[in-house]
Design a protein around this motif. Structure first.
Motif, PDB file in Angstrom:
ATOM      1  N   THR A   1       0.847  -1.188   0.000  1.00 40.05           N
ATOM      2  CA  THR A   1       0.000   0.000   0.000  1.00 40.05           C
ATOM      3  C   THR A   1       0.885   1.242   0.000  1.00 40.05           C
ATOM      4  OG1 THR A   1      -1.880  -1.059   1.065  1.00 40.05           O
ATOM      5  CG2 THR A   1      -1.651   1.318   1.413  1.00 40.05           C
ATOM      6  N   GLY A   2       0.498   2.252  -0.764  1.00 41.89           N
ATOM      7  CA  GLY A   2       1.263   3.494  -0.820  1.00 41.89           C
ATOM      8  C   GLY A   2       0.418   4.691  -0.434  1.00 41.89           C
ATOM      9  N   ILE A   3       1.017   5.595   0.302  1.00 43.33           N
ATOM     10  CA  ILE A   3       0.416   6.912   0.546  1.00 43.33           C
ATOM     11  C   ILE A   3       1.394   7.903  -0.055  1.00 43.33           C
ATOM     12  CG2 ILE A   3      -0.331   8.617   2.238  1.00 43.33           C
ATOM     13  CD1 ILE A   3      -1.086   6.313   4.096  1.00 43.33           C
ATOM     14  N   HIS A   4       0.943   8.629  -1.078  1.00 43.13           N
ATOM     15  CA  HIS A   4       1.824   9.480  -1.867  1.00 43.13           C
ATOM     16  C   HIS A   4       1.510  10.953  -1.633  1.00 43.13           C
ATOM     17  CE1 HIS A   4       3.015   5.812  -3.874  1.00 43.13           C
ATOM     18  NE2 HIS A   4       1.737   5.534  -4.049  1.00 43.13           N
ATOM     19  N   VAL A   5       2.528  11.685  -1.192  1.00 43.59           N
ATOM     20  CA  VAL A   5       2.414  13.132  -1.013  1.00 43.59           C
ATOM     21  C   VAL A   5       2.961  13.758  -2.290  1.00 43.59           C
ATOM     22  CG1 VAL A   5       2.943  15.089   0.475  1.00 43.59           C
ATOM     23  CG2 VAL A   5       2.808  12.787   1.457  1.00 43.59           C
ATOM     24  N   VAL A   6       2.106  14.504  -2.984  1.00 45.96           N
ATOM     25  CA  VAL A   6       2.433  15.029  -4.311  1.00 45.96           C
ATOM     26  C   VAL A   6       2.371  16.554  -4.291  1.00 45.96           C
ATOM     27  CG1 VAL A   6       1.785  14.998  -6.751  1.00 45.96           C
ATOM     28  CG2 VAL A   6       1.430  12.952  -5.344  1.00 45.96           C
ATOM     29  N   PRO A   7       3.477  17.222  -4.630  1.00 49.53           N
ATOM     30  CA  PRO A   7       3.448  18.684  -4.689  1.00 49.53           C
ATOM     31  C   PRO A   7       2.755  19.162  -5.959  1.00 49.53           C
ATOM     32  CG  PRO A   7       5.575  17.932  -5.428  1.00 49.53           C
ATOM     33  CD  PRO A   7       4.802  16.701  -5.009  1.00 49.53           C
ATOM     34  N   LYS A   8       2.168  20.352  -5.896  1.00 50.03           N
ATOM     35  CA  LYS A   8       1.578  20.953  -7.096  1.00 50.03           C
ATOM     36  C   LYS A   8       2.575  21.879  -7.787  1.00 50.03           C
ATOM     37  CE  LYS A   8      -2.836  19.627  -6.511  1.00 50.03           C
ATOM     38  NZ  LYS A   8      -4.004  20.438  -6.520  1.00 50.03           N
ATOM     39  N   TRP A   9       3.612  22.287  -7.055  1.00 46.03           N
ATOM     40  CA  TRP A   9       4.694  23.099  -7.608  1.00 46.03           C
ATOM     41  C   TRP A   9       5.916  22.892  -6.713  1.00 46.03           C
ATOM     42  CZ3 TRP A   9       6.367  27.322  -4.568  1.00 46.03           C
ATOM     43  CH2 TRP A   9       5.525  27.660  -3.509  1.00 46.03           C
ATOM     44  N   ASN A  10       7.062  23.391  -7.095  1.00 43.44           N
ATOM     45  CA  ASN A  10       8.311  23.127  -6.368  1.00 43.44           C
ATOM     46  C   ASN A  10       8.492  24.048  -5.163  1.00 43.44           C
ATOM     47  OD1 ASN A  10       9.257  20.975  -7.935  1.00 43.44           O
ATOM     48  ND2 ASN A  10       9.842  22.396  -9.541  1.00 43.44           N
ATOM     49  N   HIS A  11       7.753  23.766  -4.118  1.00 40.99           N
ATOM     50  CA  HIS A  11       7.862  24.552  -2.885  1.00 40.99           C
ATOM     51  C   HIS A  11       8.806  23.888  -1.888  1.00 40.99           C
ATOM     52  CE1 HIS A  11       4.995  21.541  -1.541  1.00 40.99           C
ATOM     53  NE2 HIS A  11       4.086  22.008  -2.371  1.00 40.99           N
ATOM     54  N   TRP A  12       9.430  22.787  -2.298  1.00 41.76           N
ATOM     55  CA  TRP A  12      10.383  22.065  -1.452  1.00 41.76           C
ATOM     56  C   TRP A  12       9.788  21.739  -0.081  1.00 41.76           C
ATOM     57  CZ3 TRP A  12      14.258  19.720  -3.689  1.00 41.76           C
ATOM     58  CH2 TRP A  12      14.685  20.200  -4.912  1.00 41.76           C
ATOM     59  N   TRP A  13       8.487  21.435  -0.093  1.00 37.12           N
ATOM     60  CA  TRP A  13       7.769  21.002   1.099  1.00 37.12           C
ATOM     61  C   TRP A  13       7.692  22.071   2.181  1.00 37.12           C
ATOM     62  CZ3 TRP A  13       5.154  17.294  -0.730  1.00 37.12           C
ATOM     63  CH2 TRP A  13       5.717  16.458  -1.688  1.00 37.12           C
ATOM     64  N   GLN A  14       7.835  23.320   1.780  1.00 35.52           N
ATOM     65  CA  GLN A  14       7.727  24.438   2.721  1.00 35.52           C
ATOM     66  C   GLN A  14       6.354  25.086   2.628  1.00 35.52           C
ATOM     67  OE1 GLN A  14      10.293  24.922   4.972  1.00 35.52           O
ATOM     68  NE2 GLN A  14      10.916  23.041   3.947  1.00 35.52           N
ATOM     69  N   SER A  15       5.364  24.307   2.328  1.00 38.85           N
ATOM     70  CA  SER A  15       3.995  24.805   2.205  1.00 38.85           C
ATOM     71  C   SER A  15       3.336  24.893   3.583  1.00 38.85           C
ATOM     72  CB  SER A  15       3.180  23.862   1.318  1.00 38.85           C
ATOM     73  OG  SER A  15       1.809  24.135   1.433  1.00 38.85           O
ATOM     74  N   PRO A  16       2.531  25.918   3.811  1.00 40.00           N
ATOM     75  CA  PRO A  16       1.787  25.978   5.078  1.00 40.00           C
ATOM     76  C   PRO A  16       0.753  24.854   5.194  1.00 40.00           C
ATOM     77  CG  PRO A  16       1.122  27.768   3.612  1.00 40.00           C
ATOM     78  CD  PRO A  16       2.288  27.083   2.962  1.00 40.00           C
ATOM     79  N   ASP A  17       0.503  24.142   4.096  1.00 41.27           N
ATOM     80  CA  ASP A  17      -0.462  23.039   4.102  1.00 41.27           C
ATOM     81  C   ASP A  17       0.126  21.713   4.580  1.00 41.27           C
ATOM     82  OD1 ASP A  17      -2.394  24.749   3.039  1.00 41.27           O
ATOM     83  OD2 ASP A  17      -1.801  24.271   0.977  1.00 41.27           O
ATOM     84  N   MET A  18       1.445  21.641   4.775  1.00 40.24           N
ATOM     85  CA  MET A  18       2.066  20.371   5.150  1.00 40.24           C
ATOM     86  C   MET A  18       1.583  19.798   6.485  1.00 40.24           C
ATOM     87  SD  MET A  18       3.597  19.127   2.663  1.00 40.24           S
ATOM     88  CE  MET A  18       4.300  17.717   3.513  1.00 40.24           C
ATOM     89  N   PRO A  19       1.397  20.600   7.536  1.00 41.27           N
ATOM     90  CA  PRO A  19       0.865  19.991   8.778  1.00 41.27           C
ATOM     91  C   PRO A  19      -0.485  19.313   8.562  1.00 41.27           C
ATOM     92  CG  PRO A  19       1.820  22.130   9.259  1.00 41.27           C
ATOM     93  CD  PRO A  19       1.791  22.002   7.748  1.00 41.27           C
ATOM     94  N   ALA A  20      -1.370  19.930   7.804  1.00 46.12           N
ATOM     95  CA  ALA A  20      -2.683  19.316   7.533  1.00 46.12           C
ATOM     96  C   ALA A  20      -2.534  18.073   6.650  1.00 46.12           C
ATOM     97  CB  ALA A  20      -3.616  20.335   6.885  1.00 46.12           C
ATOM     98  N   ALA A  21      -1.607  18.111   5.704  1.00 45.24           N
ATOM     99  CA  ALA A  21      -1.360  16.940   4.849  1.00 45.24           C
ATOM    100  C   ALA A  21      -0.865  15.768   5.694  1.00 45.24           C
ATOM    101  CB  ALA A  21      -0.351  17.287   3.761  1.00 45.24           C
ATOM    102  N   LEU A  22       0.073  16.033   6.612  1.00 42.02           N
ATOM    103  CA  LEU A  22       0.586  14.983   7.491  1.00 42.02           C
ATOM    104  C   LEU A  22      -0.494  14.445   8.418  1.00 42.02           C
ATOM    105  CD1 LEU A  22       4.071  16.483   8.384  1.00 42.02           C
ATOM    106  CD2 LEU A  22       3.560  14.679   6.720  1.00 42.02           C
ATOM    107  N   GLU A  23      -1.356  15.325   8.889  1.00 37.67           N
ATOM    108  CA  GLU A  23      -2.477  14.896   9.745  1.00 37.67           C
ATOM    109  C   GLU A  23      -3.410  13.966   8.968  1.00 37.67           C
ATOM    110  OE1 GLU A  23      -5.176  14.110  12.597  1.00 37.67           O
ATOM    111  OE2 GLU A  23      -3.204  15.013  12.890  1.00 37.67           O
ATOM    112  N   SER A  24      -3.648  14.268   7.697  1.00 35.98           N
ATOM    113  CA  SER A  24      -4.517  13.395   6.893  1.00 35.98           C
ATOM    114  C   SER A  24      -3.889  12.011   6.739  1.00 35.98           C
ATOM    115  CB  SER A  24      -4.814  14.019   5.525  1.00 35.98           C
ATOM    116  OG  SER A  24      -3.704  13.941   4.659  1.00 35.98           O
TER     117      SER A  24
END
Length: 123
Positions: free
Chosen positions: A63-86
């Motif tokens: 099974t895979g859980i894939h975190v996919v960026p929409k642009w090259n923000h180098w994972w410095q998005s303010p949405d990352m905490p919510a993504a990790l929570e999901s």
């Protein structure tokens, strides 16, 4: 295992990042991946076919859980905490959990926020 047996489900999506779970029946492991740098931005909705190593993990019955960026923000998005929570909310409780990706520092940084058995990264 084939693509037809795997169930792809969008867990989280914003303008910056998406999280897709590809559940494989009978899997004993789940790998969380962070897709590497994009050749160009991916505006709009995710199709559900994205994800680093997606085809390989399906073929290997993982099974895979894939975190996919929409642009090259180098994972410095303010949405990352919510993504990790999901991800935390949807982790299978009866499987080993691993992280695996190309951007090694990202994987190490985020794996500490999740209960993971290890990392597949090589440096």
């Amino acid at each position: 295992m084939t693509e037809h047996n795997a169930a792809s489900r969008l867990l989280f999506e914003t303008e910056d990042v998406a999280v897709i779970m590809v559940a494989v029946p009978g899997s004993r492991q789940t790998v969380i991946t962070f897709t590497p740098r994009l050749p160009s931005p991916r505006p709009g909705h995710i199709t559900g076919l994205e994800g680093f190593g997606r085809a390989f993990f399906i073929k290997e019955s993982i099974t895979g859980i894939h975190v996919v960026p929409k642009w090259n923000h180098w994972w410095q998005s303010p949405d990352m905490p919510a993504a990790l929570e999901s991800i935390q909310r949807h982790l299978p409780r009866d499987q080993e959990i691993w992280t695996g990706s190309m951007p090694f520092p990202v994987e190490i940084d985020f794996s500490t926020n999740m209960i993971c058995g290890g990392t597949t990264a090589r440096h």
